[in-house]
Design a protein around this motif. Structure first.
Motif, short mmCIF file in Angstrom:
data_model
loop_
_atom_site.label_atom_id
_atom_site.label_comp_id
_atom_site.label_asym_id
_atom_site.label_seq_id
_atom_site.Cartn_x
_atom_site.Cartn_y
_atom_site.Cartn_z
N LYS A 5 16.21 -0.03 -3.47
CA LYS A 5 14.76 -0.07 -3.72
C LYS A 5 14.05 0.96 -2.85
N SER A 9 5.79 1.86 0.23
CA SER A 9 5.26 2.38 1.49
C SER A 9 5.94 3.68 1.91
N LYS A 14 0.11 4.42 1.40
CA LYS A 14 -0.65 3.22 1.05
C LYS A 14 -2.12 3.29 1.48
N GLY A 46 3.23 0.86 -4.30
CA GLY A 46 2.41 1.45 -3.24
C GLY A 46 0.98 1.63 -3.68
N GLY A 49 -0.45 1.04 -7.64
CA GLY A 49 -0.49 -0.20 -8.43
C GLY A 49 -1.14 -1.33 -7.67
N ALA A 53 -4.08 -3.67 -9.08
CA ALA A 53 -3.72 -5.06 -9.37
C ALA A 53 -4.61 -6.02 -8.57
N THR A 75 -3.35 -0.73 -14.36
CA THR A 75 -2.25 -0.93 -13.40
C THR A 75 -0.94 -0.42 -14.00
N GLY A 128 8.19 -2.06 -9.89
CA GLY A 128 7.21 -3.14 -9.86
C GLY A 128 6.13 -2.84 -10.89
N GLY A 141 9.12 -5.06 -7.10
CA GLY A 141 10.42 -4.41 -7.05
C GLY A 141 11.45 -5.28 -6.34
C1 IPE Z 1 4.24 -4.07 -6.91
O1 IPE Z 1 5.58 -3.76 -6.69
C2 IPE Z 1 3.87 -3.85 -8.37
C3 IPE Z 1 2.40 -3.78 -8.61
C4 IPE Z 1 1.48 -4.01 -7.74
C5 IPE Z 1 1.98 -3.39 -9.96
P1 IPE Z 1 6.18 -3.83 -5.21
O2 IPE Z 1 5.63 -5.04 -4.51
O3 IPE Z 1 7.65 -3.74 -5.33
O4 IPE Z 1 5.59 -2.52 -4.54
P2 IPE Z 1 5.66 -2.06 -3.00
O5 IPE Z 1 7.03 -1.55 -2.73
O6 IPE Z 1 5.34 -3.27 -2.15
O7 IPE Z 1 4.61 -1.00 -2.90
#
Ligand code: IPE
Length: 247
Positions: A5, A9, A14, A46, A49, A53, A75, A128, A141
């Protein structure tokens, strides 16, 4: 097979809306390619999204459907934009990557698609995303890592983050855990949670890490900002935290 994965970050900043860390992601792609092992890849969202969201409260289910419809589209669009950038990095490194998005929902066909791709020598990449599972929610993810670890013959799961590994106390560098059993991790995180360690993003991740280790897969948590660590981890040398699988 190794499941990796690339955390949001690491591949994004971020702090800045929709900022892709191109140089780091291209280097990580090169490390995956040069390690030369069979892999499955998951990446986070990161700054592509999470802010969207959150703004539309997509992790709370339908609370204001009219408004949230725009948020779902936005998103999903954002994570697709990031996914394309990651795909570019992987392809630039010579990895025959193909994208398999979770939207609109995960069912058996999701795994089937990934299995077909692997069978033909391709490298599935998922991420994700927002999902419509009767309601609206976010699939991280980390959960996708659990699914891949369960459904494939995986020897190791690697979480690439922006910290050196799992700390007993994230504020004290000397408390980095270099190796532990999943049982030991249960105790550690009991302590860690008392300090409400949500800023590092590690607390939620640990739940998935434990799930994967209990299912018989070794888990490594490494710092992707340090060159060479991902390649080493893929080759079995970990400079971070190694969570031994449940024997
Ligand atoms: C989040 O995925 C997906 C969305 C917010 C759409 P993750 O939770 O795996 O993302 P990171 O690695 O924490 O940024």
């Amino acid at each position: 097979m190794i499941v990796i994965k690339l955390g949001g970050s690491v591949i994004t900043d971020k702090e800045k809306d929709s900022h892709f860390n191109k140089r780091i992601t291209y280097r990580l792609a090169e490390e995956i390619a040069s390690a030369g092992k069979k892999v499955l890849i998951v990446h986070g969202a990161g700054s592509f999204g999470h802010p969207q969201a959150k703004r539309y409260r997509l992790n709370e289910g339908f609370v204001d459907k009219k408004r949230q419809v725009e948020g779902i589209s936005l998103t999903h669009f954002s994570v697709r934009v990031l996914n394309l950038k990651v795909m570019e990095a992987l392809r630039h490194a010579g990895i025959p990557a193909v994208s398999i998005p979770p939207f609109p929902f995960i069912d058996e066909s999701f795994i089937e698609k990934a299995k077909v791709a692997v069978k033909d020598g391709l490298v599935p990449v998922t991420f994700g995303d927002v999902v419509l599972d009767g309601n609206v929610s976010i699939i991280s993810g980390d959960i996708l890592m659990e699914i891949f670890a369960r459904e494939f013959e995986v020897e190791r799961a690697i979480f690439v983050t922006n910290v050196d590994g799992i700390y007993e106390d994230p504020l004290r560098k000397e408390t980095l855990i270099r190796e532990c059993t999943v049982k030991e991790l249960e105790k550690v995180f009991f302590k860690g949670n008392a300090g409400a360690d949500v800023t590092s993003g590690m607390a939620g991740k640990v739940k998935s890490i434990k799930e994967i280790a209990y299912s018989g897969v070794e888990v490594d948590v490494i710092n992707g900002r340090k060159p060479g660590r991902l390649k080493d981890a893929i080759n079995g040398i970990v400079a971070g935290t190694r969570v031994r699988k449940n024997e």
